[in-house]
Design a protein around this motif. Structure first.
Motif, PDB file in Angstrom:
ATOM      1  N   ALA A  95     -13.340 -33.387   9.395  1.00  0.00           N
ATOM      2  CA  ALA A  95     -13.125 -32.243  10.295  1.00  0.00           C
ATOM      3  C   ALA A  95     -12.865 -32.723  11.712  1.00  0.00           C
ATOM      4  CB  ALA A  95     -14.335 -31.314  10.262  1.00  0.00           C
ATOM      5  N   ALA A  96     -13.636 -33.721  12.153  1.00  0.00           N
ATOM      6  CA  ALA A  96     -13.519 -34.226  13.521  1.00  0.00           C
ATOM      7  C   ALA A  96     -12.160 -34.853  13.771  1.00  0.00           C
ATOM      8  CB  ALA A  96     -14.633 -35.242  13.797  1.00  0.00           C
ATOM      9  N   PHE A  97     -11.710 -35.709  12.856  1.00  0.00           N
ATOM     10  CA  PHE A  97     -10.425 -36.385  13.069  1.00  0.00           C
ATOM     11  C   PHE A  97      -9.264 -35.414  12.975  1.00  0.00           C
ATOM     12  CE2 PHE A  97     -12.507 -40.356  13.249  1.00  0.00           C
ATOM     13  CZ  PHE A  97     -11.586 -41.266  13.755  1.00  0.00           C
ATOM     14  N   SER A  98      -9.323 -34.468  12.044  1.00  0.00           N
ATOM     15  CA  SER A  98      -8.264 -33.466  11.945  1.00  0.00           C
ATOM     16  C   SER A  98      -8.148 -32.685  13.249  1.00  0.00           C
ATOM     17  CB  SER A  98      -8.562 -32.518  10.786  1.00  0.00           C
ATOM     18  OG  SER A  98      -7.635 -31.463  10.728  1.00  0.00           O
ATOM     19  N   ALA A  99      -9.291 -32.285  13.814  1.00  0.00           N
ATOM     20  CA  ALA A  99      -9.290 -31.529  15.062  1.00  0.00           C
ATOM     21  C   ALA A  99      -8.817 -32.381  16.230  1.00  0.00           C
ATOM     22  CB  ALA A  99     -10.695 -30.998  15.340  1.00  0.00           C
ATOM     23  N   ALA A 100      -9.262 -33.641  16.278  1.00  0.00           N
ATOM     24  CA  ALA A 100      -8.887 -34.520  17.390  1.00  0.00           C
ATOM     25  C   ALA A 100      -7.384 -34.759  17.424  1.00  0.00           C
ATOM     26  CB  ALA A 100      -9.632 -35.845  17.280  1.00  0.00           C
ATOM     27  N   ILE A 101      -6.805 -35.042  16.276  1.00  0.00           N
ATOM     28  CA  ILE A 101      -5.365 -35.321  16.207  1.00  0.00           C
ATOM     29  C   ILE A 101      -4.566 -34.100  16.653  1.00  0.00           C
ATOM     30  CG2 ILE A 101      -3.464 -35.746  14.593  1.00  0.00           C
ATOM     31  CD1 ILE A 101      -5.465 -37.544  13.025  1.00  0.00           C
ATOM     32  N   LYS A 102      -4.958 -32.926  16.164  1.00  0.00           N
ATOM     33  CA  LYS A 102      -4.214 -31.719  16.535  1.00  0.00           C
ATOM     34  C   LYS A 102      -4.387 -31.401  18.022  1.00  0.00           C
ATOM     35  CE  LYS A 102      -2.990 -28.731  13.630  1.00  0.00           C
ATOM     36  NZ  LYS A 102      -2.827 -27.679  12.594  1.00  0.00           N
ATOM     37  N   ALA A 103      -5.602 -31.574  18.539  1.00  0.00           N
ATOM     38  CA  ALA A 103      -5.845 -31.290  19.957  1.00  0.00           C
ATOM     39  C   ALA A 103      -5.031 -32.217  20.852  1.00  0.00           C
ATOM     40  CB  ALA A 103      -7.334 -31.415  20.267  1.00  0.00           C
ATOM     41  N   VAL A 104      -4.938 -33.488  20.476  1.00  0.00           N
ATOM     42  CA  VAL A 104      -4.118 -34.433  21.243  1.00  0.00           C
ATOM     43  C   VAL A 104      -2.661 -34.005  21.231  1.00  0.00           C
ATOM     44  CG1 VAL A 104      -3.217 -36.788  21.246  1.00  0.00           C
ATOM     45  CG2 VAL A 104      -5.672 -36.399  20.992  1.00  0.00           C
ATOM     46  N   GLU A 105      -2.198 -33.500  20.091  1.00  0.00           N
ATOM     47  CA  GLU A 105      -0.815 -33.035  19.996  1.00  0.00           C
ATOM     48  C   GLU A 105      -0.555 -31.850  20.929  1.00  0.00           C
ATOM     49  OE1 GLU A 105      -0.498 -32.371  15.811  1.00  0.00           O
ATOM     50  OE2 GLU A 105       0.009 -34.460  15.371  1.00  0.00           O
ATOM     51  N   TYR A 106      -1.603 -31.089  21.240  1.00  0.00           N
ATOM     52  CA  TYR A 106      -1.468 -30.004  22.224  1.00  0.00           C
ATOM     53  C   TYR A 106      -1.484 -30.533  23.659  1.00  0.00           C
ATOM     54  CZ  TYR A 106      -2.093 -26.127  18.902  1.00  0.00           C
ATOM     55  OH  TYR A 106      -1.932 -25.209  17.897  1.00  0.00           O
ATOM     56  N   GLY A 107      -1.810 -31.816  23.823  1.00  0.00           N
ATOM     57  CA  GLY A 107      -1.878 -32.401  25.155  1.00  0.00           C
ATOM     58  C   GLY A 107      -3.267 -32.445  25.744  1.00  0.00           C
ATOM     59  N   ALA A 108      -4.289 -32.215  24.925  1.00  0.00           N
ATOM     60  CA  ALA A 108      -5.663 -32.176  25.413  1.00  0.00           C
ATOM     61  C   ALA A 108      -6.228 -33.584  25.600  1.00  0.00           C
ATOM     62  CB  ALA A 108      -6.543 -31.396  24.444  1.00  0.00           C
ATOM     63  N   LYS A 109      -7.145 -33.696  26.546  1.00  0.00           N
ATOM     64  CA  LYS A 109      -7.938 -34.913  26.715  1.00  0.00           C
ATOM     65  C   LYS A 109      -9.177 -34.748  25.839  1.00  0.00           C
ATOM     66  CE  LYS A 109     -10.236 -37.897  30.104  1.00  0.00           C
ATOM     67  NZ  LYS A 109     -10.687 -38.048  31.517  1.00  0.00           N
ATOM     68  N   VAL A 110      -9.314 -35.644  24.857  1.00  0.00           N
ATOM     69  CA  VAL A 110     -10.299 -35.457  23.787  1.00  0.00           C
ATOM     70  C   VAL A 110     -11.279 -36.613  23.762  1.00  0.00           C
ATOM     71  CG1 VAL A 110     -10.619 -35.204  21.294  1.00  0.00           C
ATOM     72  CG2 VAL A 110      -8.629 -34.162  22.412  1.00  0.00           C
ATOM     73  N   ALA A 111     -12.552 -36.299  23.580  1.00  0.00           N
ATOM     74  CA  ALA A 111     -13.581 -37.306  23.340  1.00  0.00           C
ATOM     75  C   ALA A 111     -14.277 -36.979  22.020  1.00  0.00           C
ATOM     76  CB  ALA A 111     -14.590 -37.345  24.469  1.00  0.00           C
ATOM     77  N   MET A 112     -14.587 -38.015  21.271  1.00  0.00           N
ATOM     78  CA  MET A 112     -15.303 -37.873  20.008  1.00  0.00           C
ATOM     79  C   MET A 112     -16.630 -38.628  20.129  1.00  0.00           C
ATOM     80  SD  MET A 112     -13.997 -39.036  16.208  1.00  0.00           S
ATOM     81  CE  MET A 112     -12.671 -37.837  16.177  1.00  0.00           C
ATOM     82  N   ILE A 113     -17.714 -37.958  19.784  1.00  0.00           N
ATOM     83  CA  ILE A 113     -19.044 -38.538  19.897  1.00  0.00           C
ATOM     84  C   ILE A 113     -19.548 -38.880  18.495  1.00  0.00           C
ATOM     85  CG2 ILE A 113     -21.326 -38.293  20.918  1.00  0.00           C
ATOM     86  CD1 ILE A 113     -19.033 -37.786  22.897  1.00  0.00           C
ATOM     87  N   GLU A 114     -20.001 -40.116  18.307  1.00  0.00           N
ATOM     88  CA  GLU A 114     -20.511 -40.537  16.999  1.00  0.00           C
ATOM     89  C   GLU A 114     -21.765 -41.381  17.192  1.00  0.00           C
ATOM     90  OE1 GLU A 114     -21.753 -41.041  13.662  1.00  0.00           O
ATOM     91  OE2 GLU A 114     -19.861 -39.924  13.608  1.00  0.00           O
ATOM     92  N   TYR A 400      -9.226 -29.137   6.812  1.00  0.00           N
ATOM     93  CA  TYR A 400      -8.552 -27.848   7.007  1.00  0.00           C
ATOM     94  C   TYR A 400      -9.236 -27.054   8.119  1.00  0.00           C
ATOM     95  CZ  TYR A 400      -7.904 -22.846   5.872  1.00  0.00           C
ATOM     96  OH  TYR A 400      -7.698 -21.484   5.932  1.00  0.00           O
ATOM     97  N   GLN A 401     -10.560 -27.007   8.071  1.00  0.00           N
ATOM     98  CA  GLN A 401     -11.304 -26.278   9.092  1.00  0.00           C
ATOM     99  C   GLN A 401     -11.135 -26.915  10.470  1.00  0.00           C
ATOM    100  OE1 GLN A 401     -15.428 -25.291   7.961  1.00  0.00           O
ATOM    101  NE2 GLN A 401     -14.829 -25.714   5.846  1.00  0.00           N
ATOM    102  N   GLY A 402     -11.157 -28.244  10.514  1.00  0.00           N
ATOM    103  CA  GLY A 402     -10.990 -28.926  11.795  1.00  0.00           C
ATOM    104  C   GLY A 402      -9.663 -28.586  12.451  1.00  0.00           C
ATOM    105  N   GLY A 403      -8.600 -28.515  11.647  1.00  0.00           N
ATOM    106  CA  GLY A 403      -7.285 -28.154  12.181  1.00  0.00           C
ATOM    107  C   GLY A 403      -7.255 -26.749  12.740  1.00  0.00           C
ATOM    108  N   ILE A 404      -7.892 -25.813  12.031  1.00  0.00           N
ATOM    109  CA  ILE A 404      -7.951 -24.430  12.523  1.00  0.00           C
ATOM    110  C   ILE A 404      -8.743 -24.360  13.820  1.00  0.00           C
ATOM    111  CG2 ILE A 404      -8.892 -22.132  12.045  1.00  0.00           C
ATOM    112  CD1 ILE A 404      -8.194 -22.519   9.144  1.00  0.00           C
ATOM    113  N   ALA A 405      -9.861 -25.092  13.874  1.00  0.00           N
ATOM    114  CA  ALA A 405     -10.689 -25.078  15.081  1.00  0.00           C
ATOM    115  C   ALA A 405      -9.899 -25.547  16.293  1.00  0.00           C
ATOM    116  CB  ALA A 405     -11.922 -25.950  14.876  1.00  0.00           C
ATOM    117  N   ALA A 406      -9.121 -26.611  16.133  1.00  0.00           N
ATOM    118  CA  ALA A 406      -8.317 -27.114  17.251  1.00  0.00           C
ATOM    119  C   ALA A 406      -7.223 -26.128  17.633  1.00  0.00           C
ATOM    120  CB  ALA A 406      -7.714 -28.463  16.893  1.00  0.00           C
ATOM    121  N   ASP A 407      -6.572 -25.530  16.639  1.00  0.00           N
ATOM    122  CA  ASP A 407      -5.544 -24.517  16.940  1.00  0.00           C
ATOM    123  C   ASP A 407      -6.121 -23.380  17.769  1.00  0.00           C
ATOM    124  OD1 ASP A 407      -3.306 -25.654  15.757  1.00  0.00           O
ATOM    125  OD2 ASP A 407      -3.666 -24.733  13.808  1.00  0.00           O
ATOM    126  N   ASN A 408      -7.317 -22.937  17.399  1.00  0.00           N
ATOM    127  CA  ASN A 408      -7.915 -21.791  18.090  1.00  0.00           C
ATOM    128  C   ASN A 408      -8.551 -22.179  19.426  1.00  0.00           C
ATOM    129  OD1 ASN A 408      -7.118 -20.258  15.916  1.00  0.00           O
ATOM    130  ND2 ASN A 408      -9.133 -20.166  14.967  1.00  0.00           N
TER     131      ASN A 408
END
Length: 546
Positions: A95-114, A400-408
């Motif tokens: 979910a995290a990687f799907s969301a991160a990739i899509k958010a970057v494609e929107y031009g967002a500055k993204v951080a992932m915490i692990e 799938y959910q991660g992609g929707i989260a980033a879109d929204n």
């Protein structure tokens, strides 16, 4: 402008989509998105245009407008202004990687915490390691129990340490290729450490405070341990630690017989351990139709796995290296002894350390993050996706959910979560695969159904394989004969279920499956044969005859 979603009946193809879109455009609608597959249209209307005009336009185009819903407008995220990040994601799984990739494609500055190992459950301790070991177990079983006369095979004792070493090398390689390398490829930042919310706009990672315009909680889940007296004093295994054993136990007891318990229990049985599967319920896979659970029970018994159902767990003890499970079954007390004890009684969301109350994010009775249909939590700035929400526990559902989260969250869209058609596979031998409604679920929805059940000994592929324990079951709407659900126990059931998923998702009928050519001597042919079983006796048909 106001955004609307309207249900539409009568669309059957992309041409229908174009007709509806043109009709809406002619009345002044903008940002139009029409889907015949979902049976709906999304569009925006100026405030001075009544939505009833849209319904009339659709009707005049010879389609049937239905329910209209005004969609709440998303607050637009202005990227790259104040704050440390546009989007902070907690977790690093599917979910995290799907969301991160899509958010970057929107031009967002993204951080992932692990806080742990990058990649989440699937690649590290779930799908990948368990399935490669399951394949090894299958090969060992086939070498010992080859069904073909004249072919002589044998298997020596399994060297578990070597097998686990090879598994770890594969996991490391895939983790690098599919996760770690993508961080630099897409240009988001990985921050190692434990995250917790300070307030609605800020988290703290090992003492460092970070802000973001939007957050995604994708922290995953972990094994859930039941409250059995004495268990906390016993050296038990979980689905994570059992995959690191270096020596094969002579005997293994598994408490819990869901998909994790069955897969790992059968894995060690196939490698050479004596395995006992135990559960509180009286029927395996009680959420499935009886035809499925019955044949799975038969399968496990035929293979020599001991089943203990309807058990009341009284206590667990350890004496030296031996673990003892004290149970009562049908009024009789039993003691199950083994060198290793696996606890496989479900999973719990990783929310305890997130300090969610500080961000006004509510959790449910199991600690899961509560979300709406847009994946928003009770704080509209914060979204959640994947296992932490206790939805379907599959990496593809999480992605799938991660992609929707980033879109929204970042794209400003209003995509709704739709988990009505999610295929599920349990990788036993034979495997168990299901999609859509069970017969019971359909009846609970008030649907009159027509069902077909095809034993695996009627499928030519199974016959020539000389492995005929299994079943196909199809559930269809009695009036329309649309396929509502398909359930399979067979070799390669997971591959077969994808075709069934398409049939359910796109509303194919039993007749359409019957009229489709299926390659002979494939397990997928069983899907056509069970469709034929709705109104024919397939035992009286010649090979390939529909």
């Amino acid at each position: 402008m106001k955004t609307y979603k309207i249900d539409i009946q009568g669309m059957t193809c992309t041409g229908c989509e174009e007709h509806v879109a043109e009709a809406l455009k002619n009345i002044g609608a903008q940002n139009i998105d029409v889907s015949y597959q979902r049976g709906e249209a999304w569009f925006e209307l100026p405030n001075d245009i009544d939505v009833e005009s849209a319904k009339r336009a659709i009707d005049e185009a010879n389609y049937q407008p239905g329910k209209v819903e005004e969609v709440e407008a998303q607050e637009t995220v202005v990227l790259g202004e104040e704050g440390d990040y546009d989007f902070i994601i907690i977790g690093s799984g599917g979910a995290a990687f799907s969301a991160a990739i899509k958010a970057v494609e929107y031009g967002a500055k993204v951080a992932m915490i692990e806080r742990g190992t990058v990649g989440g459950t699937c690649v590290n301790i779930g799908c990948v390691p368990s399935k490669t070991l399951l394949r090894a177990g299958e090969m060992n079983r086939m070498a010992k129990t080859n069904p073909f006369m004249g072919v002589h095979t044998f298997a020596t004792d399994v060297e578990l340490a070597a097998l686990v070493k090879q598994k770890n090398e594969l996991v490391s390689e895939l983790r690098k290729q599919k996760y770690i390398d993508l961080i630099s490829e897409y240009g988001f930042e990985l921050i190692k450490g434990e995250a917790k919310f300070v307030n609605e706009k800020m988290i703290e990672v090992d003492g460092k405070r970070l802000t973001a315009k939007r957050f995604l909680i994708a922290a995953g889940a972990a094994p859930s341990i039941p409250n059995i007296p004495g268990l906390d004093e016993v050296d038990y295994l979980t689905s994570t630690t059992i995959l690191e054993l270096k020596e094969l136990p002579k005997r293994l007891t598994v408490i819990g017989s869901g998909y994790v318990g069955m897969e790992l229990g059968q894995l060690f049985h196939n490698l050479g351990s004596e395995v006992t599967l135990m559960q509180r319920g009286n029927r395996l896979l009680k959420e499935y139709d009886p035809e499925i659970s019955d044949v799975v029970t038969q399968m496990l018994i035929e293979q020599g796995i001991q089943l203990v159902t309807g058990a009341t767990f009284e206590r667990v003890e350890q004496q030296g290296e031996i673990k003892k499970v004290y149970v009562e079954v049908d009024g009789k007390k039993k003691v199950i002894e083994s060198e290793q004890l696996l606890i496989a009684t479900g999973r719990k969301p990783n929310t305890e350390s997130l300090n969610l109350q500080a961000a006004h994010v509510e959790v449910g009775s199991r600690g899961e993050v509560v979300i709406d249909e847009y994946l928003r939590t009770t704080n509209p700035r914060i979204y959640a996706a994947g296992d932490v929400t206790m939805g379907p526990q599959f990496v593809y559902a999480a992605a799938y959910q991660g992609g929707i989260a980033a879109d929204n969250a970042i794209g400003g869209m209003n995509r709704k979560l739709n988990l009505e058609v999610v295929p599920a596979v349990t990788f036993t031998t034979p495997s168990i695969a299901t999609v859509g409604l069970t017969e019971q679920q359909a009846k609970e929805k008030g649907i009159q159904v027509k069902t077909a059940v095809l034993p695996l000994n009627a499928v030519p592929r199974a016959i020539v394989n000389r492995e005929t324990t299994g079943v196909f079951k199809l559930i269809a709407d009695e009036k329309t004969l649309k396929v509502l659900g398909v359930h399979v126990v067979a070799e390669n059931a997971g591959d077969v279920i994808y075709a069934a998923t398409l049939a359910v998702k796109f509303g194919l009928t039993v007749e359409e499956l019957q009229e489709t050519m299926a390659p002979y001597l494939t397990m997928a042919e069983g899907l056509k044969l069970v469709a034929l079983t709705v109104d024919k006796d397939v035992s009286k048909l010649s090979c390939c005859a529909g």
